[in-house]
Design an enzyme around this catalytic site. Structure first.
Site, PDB file in Angstrom:
ATOM      1  CD  GLU A  90     111.078  41.251  46.463  1.00 27.93           C
ATOM      2  OE1 GLU A  90     111.587  40.736  47.450  1.00 27.93           O
ATOM      3  OE2 GLU A  90     111.699  41.987  45.676  1.00 27.93           O
ATOM      4  CB  CYS A 103     109.915  46.300  38.084  1.00 25.30           C
ATOM      5  SG  CYS A 103     110.961  44.862  37.838  1.00 25.30           S
ATOM      6  CB  CYS A 110     113.875  32.508  38.747  1.00 21.90           C
ATOM      7  SG  CYS A 110     114.418  32.651  37.023  1.00 21.90           S
ATOM      8  CB  CYS A 114     121.425  34.284  37.148  1.00 25.42           C
ATOM      9  SG  CYS A 114     120.537  34.159  35.582  1.00 25.42           S
ATOM     10  CB  CYS A 117     119.894  36.249  40.323  1.00 24.77           C
ATOM     11  SG  CYS A 117     118.158  36.625  40.566  1.00 24.77           S
ATOM     12  N   GLY A 159     111.615  35.860  38.167  1.00 28.07           N
ATOM     13  CA  GLY A 159     111.210  34.877  37.165  1.00 28.07           C
ATOM     14  C   GLY A 159     111.697  35.181  35.761  1.00 28.07           C
ATOM     15  CD  GLU A 160     113.539  34.298  30.902  1.00 30.89           C
ATOM     16  OE1 GLU A 160     114.489  34.961  31.353  1.00 30.89           O
ATOM     17  OE2 GLU A 160     112.909  34.626  29.881  1.00 30.89           O
ATOM     18  CB  SER A 191     113.882  41.728  30.956  1.00 31.54           C
ATOM     19  OG  SER A 191     115.242  41.470  31.146  1.00 31.54           O
ATOM     20  CB  SER A 214     119.716  39.436  31.132  1.00 30.87           C
ATOM     21  OG  SER A 214     118.604  40.151  31.612  1.00 30.87           O
ATOM     22  CG  LEU A 215     125.308  39.895  26.318  1.00 30.09           C
ATOM     23  CD1 LEU A 215     124.940  38.601  25.609  1.00 30.09           C
ATOM     24  CD2 LEU A 215     125.781  40.937  25.298  1.00 30.09           C
ATOM     25  CG  ASN A 290     121.132  46.373  43.713  1.00 32.85           C
ATOM     26  OD1 ASN A 290     121.580  46.906  44.722  1.00 32.85           O
ATOM     27  ND2 ASN A 290     120.014  46.732  43.123  1.00 32.85           N
ATOM     28  CB  CYS A 333     115.262  41.397  42.045  1.00 34.87           C
ATOM     29  SG  CYS A 333     113.888  40.369  41.623  1.00 34.87           S
TER      30      CYS A 333
END
Ligand code: SAH
Length: 345
Positions: A90, A103, A110, A114, A117, A159-160, A191, A214-215, A290, A333
């Site tokens: 995406e 974005c 990924c 998380c 996510c 993804g990271e 990010s 991303s904390l 979200n 996402c």
């Protein structure tokens, strides 16, 4: 076969020399690919027919295929692209008043996992190539028309990015080289969930690109529950790294803080967050969670997010609530990809 959109400018020069073209052909080809958004060698009419045939033999222009597109009332467009191997990713186009942002994704799926996510649910398939990252820009720019210039690119899709560092670095070189796409390096943001070796490489190799972290939590236990990788790269270690980051180059590091009701949204958390970032030039973005069907978390009420924000402002920390865009389309996402899967399976 050379994947021509994965080549940086010096690599493109080497490639044209290797097929016995004159060196200046590299500029010509780059102009067709990145300024005129050509999809085939046949469009490159200032190269002779034989030259184009030779290019077709030695290289390939690899184009993403739009398989779905959702347009929001606020102008946000979400694209679902198909890659050559059938995988899907995406990309989101986000128009602002004075600029346009996209974005981009950096991996199919990924590996981080998380808990909040949607993308994480499907696990990890593979890294994207540099051309698959760059082509998200090209394909969206072509679709929305060259008059709606994309100026900002955020690596915040699926993804990271710092686990695909080489290809991310190459894609940024292609996006910021004036002879290629020519965006401003300062308008690129990468990010990460806190991959420390990757942060070090960014500081060294991409010092002018903005870094976003991303904390999402202020104590190790809570963060570990949300982002399992915190066991390896803890808040303490990440913050130590950020203190060393050459932030004058990027002005400020962006701290992303997802707001999850009853998990990390207390005023105590806000105070701890202020302490954590003390002495680091940061800008904090509070991201209301979200939700997606079946998601285990809730978004805190607006007043609670505002109270959290106030604690930070009172301590002199620039903190913004990042309102979600495209709420009327598959906003979270990975949702468009998920939806499509259900349809096709
Ligand atoms: N892996 C990178 C970049 C991709 S995720 C990173 O972790 O930063 C981009 C951002 O979206 C991250 O801050 C991520 O935590 C956040 N995010 C993921 N799922 C979300 C959701 N359901 N609602 C709001 N933000 C989410």
């Amino acid at each position: 076969m050379t994947d021509i959109k994965s080549l940086t400018f010096p690599e493109l020069q080497e490639f044209v020399l290797s097929i016995e073209f004159k060196k200046y052909r590299a500029s010509q080809i780059a102009r067709w690919l990145y300024k005129k958004l050509a999809t085939s060698f046949d469009e490159m009419t200032d190269i002779s027919k034989e030259g184009r045939e030779l290019l077709k033999e030695k290289a390939e222009i690899y184009n993403l295929k739009i398989v779905n597109k959702e347009v929001s009332k606020d102008g946000t467009i979400k694209y679902l692209f198909e890659l050559k191997d059938g995988n899907r990713i995406e990309t989101v186009f986000i128009p602002e008043r004075d600029w346009n942002t996209i974005c981009v994704s950096t991996q199919v799926g990924c590996p981080i996992g998380c808990k909040f996510c949607f993308t994480a649910k499907d696990g990890f398939t593979r890294n994207l190539t540099a051309s698959e990252i760059v082509d998200q820009y090209i394909s969206v720019q072509r679709d929305i028309g060259i008059e709606n210039r994309i100026s900002n690119v955020v690596f915040m899709g699926m993804g990271e990015p710092l686990l695909n560092f080489e290809n991310v670095r190459k894609s940024i070189q292609i996006l910021t080289d004036d002879r290629m796409v020519g965006l401003s390096t300062r308008k690129i943001t990468v990010s990460t969930c806190g991959i420390i070796p990757g942060i070090r490489k960014m500081a060294k190799e991409l010092p002018k690109v903005k870094l976003a972290l991303s904390l999402h939590a202020t104590d190790e236990k809570t963060r570990e529950n949300l982002i399992p990788l915190n066991k390896k790269y803890s808040i303490k270690e990440i913050m130590k790294e950020l203190r060393k980051y050459p932030a004058d180059n990027v002005r400020r590091i962006m701290i992303e803080y997802l707001m999850l009701e009853g998990v990390n949204d207390s005023l105590k958390d806000a105070e701890r967050l202020a302490n954590l970032v003390r002495g680091i030039p940061v800008k904090i973005n509070l991201i209301p969670f979200n939700p997606y069907p079946g998601s285990p978390f809730k978004t805190p009420p607006r007043e609670k997010i505002e109270a959290f924000q106030k604690v930070l402002w009172d301590r002199g920390i620039a903190t913004f609530i990042r309102d979600s865009r495209g709420q009327d389309i598959s906003a979270a996402c990975g949702m468009l990809r998920g939806k499509e899967k259900k349809v096709t399976q």
